[in-house]
Design a protein around this motif. Structure first.
Motif, PDB file in Angstrom:
ATOM      1  N   ASP A 137      -7.563   6.093   4.684  1.00  0.00           N
ATOM      2  CA  ASP A 137      -7.872   4.929   3.559  1.00  0.00           C
ATOM      3  C   ASP A 137      -6.666   4.905   2.388  1.00  0.00           C
ATOM      4  O   ASP A 137      -6.330   4.033   2.294  1.00  0.00           O
ATOM      5  CB  ASP A 137      -9.290   5.475   2.947  1.00  0.00           C
ATOM      6  N   ALA A 138      -6.110   6.255   2.409  1.00  0.00           N
ATOM      7  CA  ALA A 138      -4.886   6.151   1.659  1.00  0.00           C
ATOM      8  C   ALA A 138      -3.820   5.355   2.126  1.00  0.00           C
ATOM      9  O   ALA A 138      -3.149   4.930   1.420  1.00  0.00           O
ATOM     10  CB  ALA A 138      -4.497   7.835   1.473  1.00  0.00           C
ATOM     11  N   HIS A 139      -3.709   5.351   3.230  1.00  0.00           N
ATOM     12  CA  HIS A 139      -2.539   4.681   4.337  1.00  0.00           C
ATOM     13  C   HIS A 139      -2.785   3.114   4.370  1.00  0.00           C
ATOM     14  O   HIS A 139      -1.915   2.471   4.588  1.00  0.00           O
ATOM     15  CB  HIS A 139      -1.905   5.427   5.145  1.00  0.00           C
ATOM     16  N   THR A 140      -3.891   2.987   4.645  1.00  0.00           N
ATOM     17  CA  THR A 140      -4.476   1.690   5.063  1.00  0.00           C
ATOM     18  C   THR A 140      -5.440   0.755   4.205  1.00  0.00           C
ATOM     19  O   THR A 140      -5.661  -0.472   4.442  1.00  0.00           O
ATOM     20  CB  THR A 140      -5.059   1.676   6.529  1.00  0.00           C
ATOM     21  N   GLY A 141      -6.211   1.461   3.378  1.00  0.00           N
ATOM     22  CA  GLY A 141      -7.190   0.871   2.505  1.00  0.00           C
ATOM     23  C   GLY A 141      -8.554   0.513   3.270  1.00  0.00           C
ATOM     24  O   GLY A 141      -9.307  -0.043   2.743  1.00  0.00           O
ATOM     25  N   LEU A 142      -8.361   1.019   4.622  1.00  0.00           N
ATOM     26  CA  LEU A 142      -9.619   0.667   5.336  1.00  0.00           C
ATOM     27  C   LEU A 142     -10.397   2.097   5.561  1.00  0.00           C
ATOM     28  O   LEU A 142     -10.159   3.088   5.251  1.00  0.00           O
ATOM     29  CB  LEU A 142      -9.229   0.351   6.735  1.00  0.00           C
ATOM     30  N   ASP A 143     -11.891   1.685   5.760  1.00  0.00           N
ATOM     31  CA  ASP A 143     -12.792   2.906   6.113  1.00  0.00           C
ATOM     32  C   ASP A 143     -12.938   2.911   7.430  1.00  0.00           C
ATOM     33  O   ASP A 143     -13.165   2.142   8.373  1.00  0.00           O
ATOM     34  CB  ASP A 143     -14.125   2.292   5.674  1.00  0.00           C
ATOM     35  N   ALA A 144     -12.267   4.330   8.131  1.00  0.00           N
ATOM     36  CA  ALA A 144     -12.201   4.778   9.582  1.00  0.00           C
ATOM     37  C   ALA A 144     -13.591   4.672  10.025  1.00  0.00           C
ATOM     38  O   ALA A 144     -13.746   4.744  11.312  1.00  0.00           O
ATOM     39  CB  ALA A 144     -11.466   5.978   9.638  1.00  0.00           C
ATOM     40  N   LEU A 145     -14.534   4.737   9.321  1.00  0.00           N
ATOM     41  CA  LEU A 145     -16.035   4.858   9.935  1.00  0.00           C
ATOM     42  C   LEU A 145     -16.820   3.724  10.033  1.00  0.00           C
ATOM     43  O   LEU A 145     -17.836   3.623  10.656  1.00  0.00           O
ATOM     44  CB  LEU A 145     -16.821   5.914   9.093  1.00  0.00           C
ATOM     45  N   THR A 146     -16.063   2.574   9.593  1.00  0.00           N
ATOM     46  CA  THR A 146     -16.857   1.527   9.609  1.00  0.00           C
ATOM     47  C   THR A 146     -15.900   0.202   9.957  1.00  0.00           C
ATOM     48  O   THR A 146     -14.859   0.164   9.519  1.00  0.00           O
ATOM     49  CB  THR A 146     -17.215   0.762   7.969  1.00  0.00           C
ATOM     50  N   PHE A 147     -16.187  -0.381  11.201  1.00  0.00           N
ATOM     51  CA  PHE A 147     -15.371  -1.178  11.763  1.00  0.00           C
ATOM     52  C   PHE A 147     -15.518  -2.668  11.307  1.00  0.00           C
ATOM     53  O   PHE A 147     -16.727  -3.389  11.613  1.00  0.00           O
ATOM     54  CB  PHE A 147     -15.565  -1.279  13.399  1.00  0.00           C
ATOM     55  N   ASP A 148     -14.531  -3.184  10.691  1.00  0.00           N
ATOM     56  CA  ASP A 148     -14.683  -4.693  10.397  1.00  0.00           C
ATOM     57  C   ASP A 148     -13.519  -5.517  10.930  1.00  0.00           C
ATOM     58  O   ASP A 148     -12.427  -5.115  10.562  1.00  0.00           O
ATOM     59  CB  ASP A 148     -14.494  -5.016   8.778  1.00  0.00           C
ATOM     60  N   PRO A 149     -13.470  -6.014  12.187  1.00  0.00           N
ATOM     61  CA  PRO A 149     -12.227  -6.497  12.789  1.00  0.00           C
ATOM     62  C   PRO A 149     -11.414  -7.272  11.941  1.00  0.00           C
ATOM     63  O   PRO A 149     -10.102  -7.238  12.010  1.00  0.00           O
ATOM     64  CB  PRO A 149     -12.809  -7.452  14.083  1.00  0.00           C
ATOM     65  N   ASP A 150     -11.995  -8.260  11.137  1.00  0.00           N
ATOM     66  CA  ASP A 150     -11.135  -9.266  10.519  1.00  0.00           C
ATOM     67  C   ASP A 150     -10.368  -8.151   9.285  1.00  0.00           C
ATOM     68  O   ASP A 150      -9.205  -8.571   9.041  1.00  0.00           O
ATOM     69  CB  ASP A 150     -11.991  -9.891   9.618  1.00  0.00           C
ATOM     70  N   ALA A 151     -11.038  -7.222   8.573  1.00  0.00           N
ATOM     71  CA  ALA A 151     -10.287  -6.357   7.602  1.00  0.00           C
ATOM     72  C   ALA A 151      -9.190  -5.515   8.497  1.00  0.00           C
ATOM     73  O   ALA A 151      -8.053  -5.468   7.839  1.00  0.00           O
ATOM     74  CB  ALA A 151     -11.249  -5.434   7.204  1.00  0.00           C
ATOM     75  N   TYR A 152      -9.304  -4.895   9.636  1.00  0.00           N
ATOM     76  CA  TYR A 152      -8.372  -4.428  10.441  1.00  0.00           C
ATOM     77  C   TYR A 152      -7.280  -5.245  10.683  1.00  0.00           C
ATOM     78  O   TYR A 152      -6.020  -4.559  10.518  1.00  0.00           O
ATOM     79  CB  TYR A 152      -9.162  -3.538  11.520  1.00  0.00           C
ATOM     80  N   ASN A 153      -7.581  -6.338  11.123  1.00  0.00           N
ATOM     81  CA  ASN A 153      -6.445  -7.228  11.609  1.00  0.00           C
ATOM     82  C   ASN A 153      -5.635  -7.764  10.294  1.00  0.00           C
ATOM     83  O   ASN A 153      -4.292  -7.949  10.251  1.00  0.00           O
ATOM     84  CB  ASN A 153      -6.938  -8.490  12.134  1.00  0.00           C
TER      85      ASN A 153
END
Length: 309
Positions: A137-153
Motif C-alpha cells: 500500500d505504501a508504494h502503490t496505494g493498492l490493497d494487496a488483499l483485494t483485487f481490482d484489475p482496473d485499479a491495478y492497471n
C-alpha cells in the motif's frame, strides 16, 4: 562462508543432511522451469523421467516426518531459466527446517546467521520486519488483499508500465508479483536485512494460512540491497490442503501450456503420517556471497558460470 554456516548450525544442534538431486517428481509451481532427463536403463517402451530439483524441500520434509528433528542442507539446485545478473541455472542453496519454531523464531535465526557472516567485515544496521500488505500500500496505494484489475492497471500506467495488463492478465498473483518487483523490491534492505512477512494467500507457496485471516499465509522473504535472497514458511502440514494446492498448480500449468509434473505422492504420504509443526527457509548462497563480497553480478562469485563449465 560454507565453513561458517556449518559452524553456526553445529553450535545450534542442527543436523546436516543430504538428499537426491534427481528425483521422480519435482515442484509443481507454475513459476518454475524444471530440467528433466530420462534414465538410460528405462527402455523406450517404459520411459522413466527424472527431474533435477529446484529445492530439496520435498525430500527434507519426508525426513522431518520420519523423525529427523532439526535439519539443514547445503546443496546444488537447478532452474531451467536464462542466466542473468542474479541467476545461474545451477546454483547453491542453503535450506533448513526447525520443528517447533514459529515464523518469528525462524526470522530471528535467519537474522542471527546473516549477522554472523557479515558483522566481522561490515556490521549491519538493525534489521526490519514489515507486513506485505502495508508495504504494498505504501508504494502503490493498492490493497494487496483485494483485487481490482482496473485499479491495478491504472497504478501500472501511472508509472509508465504500459505492458502490465498484457503480462498479468486477470491473475491477481501475477499483478502482485509484477508490481512488487518493480515498485517495492528495489527499495528493500538498503541499510541491512529486510524481512517481508504476511504474504497474500494468492501467491504460490507451501505456507500455512494464518489462523485469524485465511487471506494471508505465514511466509517471509528476505531482502538485502534490493535483492531477494531467501524464502521461508511456517510449513503447511495438512496433506489434503497440500494435494489441493498441487492440483491447482497443475491446472495453472495446463492453462499456460507448460509441461505437467507428477504430484509427489511420497510427500503427501509423509504429511498424512505426520509432519511436525515447523518452519523452514531456503537461501540462495551465490546471491549471499555477492552481497558479502560487494560484487554486482553472480558470475563474479562463480568459478564456473553457465557456459564455462
Amino acid at each position: 562462508m560454507l565453513a561458517d554456516i556449518r559452524v553456526f548450525f553445529s553450535n545450534r544442534g542442527v543436523l546436516e543432511v543430504e538428499t537426491p538431486l534427481m528425483c521422480q517428481t519435482a515442484a509443481t509451481d507454475p513459476g518454475l522451469s524444471i530440467f528433466v532427463t530420462q534414465l538410460a536403463c528405462s527402455g523406450e517402451n517404459n520411459p522413466q523421467a527424472r527431474y533435477l530439483q529446484t529445492s530439496p524441500e520435498y525430500a527434507m520434509k519426508r525426513l522431518l516426518a520420519a523423525g529427523s528433528g532439526a535439519i539443514y542442507q547445503i546443496t546444488r539446485a537447478f532452474r531451467n531459466e536464462e542466466s542473468g545478473r542474479f541467476h545461474n541455472p545451477e546454483f547453491s542453496l542453503l535450506e533448513w527446517y526447525r520443528p517447533g519454531f514459529s515464523l518469528g523464531e525462524l526470522i530471528a535465526e535467519i537474522d542471527a546467521l546473516i549477522r554472523s557472516l557479515f558483522d566481522a567485515a561490515s556490521p549491519l544496521q538493525p534489521s526490519a520486519t514489515v507486513d506485505y500488505r502495508q508495504l504494498f500500500d505504501a508504494h502503490t496505494g493498492l490493497d494487496a488483499l483485494t483485487f481490482d484489475p482496473d485499479a491495478y492497471n491504472a497504478c501500472a500506467l501511472s508509472y509508465g508500465l504500459v505492458d502490465a495488463a498484457r503480462l498479468c492478465g486477470d491473475q491477481h498473483g501475477h499483478w502482485l508479483d509484477f508490481l512488487f518487483s518493480v515498485r517495492v523490491q528495489p527499495t528493500l534492505g538498503k541499510q541491512g536485512v529486510c524481512f517481508v512477512h504476511n504474504y497474500p494467500a494468492v501467491l504460490p507457496s507451501l505456507a500455512r494460512n494464518k489462523i485469524d485471516d485465511s487471506r494471508v499465509v505465514e511466509r517471509v522473504e528476505i531482502f538485502m540491497d534490493g535483492i531477494e535472497i531467501g524464502n521461508g514458511f511456517r510449513e503447511l502440514t495438512d496433506h489434503r490442503e497440500q494435494r489441493a494446492r498441487f492440483e491447482n498448480d497443475l491446472a495453472e500449468r495446463t492453462r499456460r501450456g507448460l509441461p505437467s509434473i507428477p504430484i509427489d505422492a511420497r510427500l503427501l504420504q509423509a504429511l498424512e503420517h505426520g509432519l511436525p509443526d515447523c518452519s523452514g527457509v531456503a537461501i540462495g548462497l551465490d546471491r549471499l556471497l555477492m552481497l558479502l563480497t560487494g560484487e554486482t553480478h553472480i558470475d563474479q562469485v562463480l568459478a564456473f558460470a553457465d557456459g564455462r563449465a
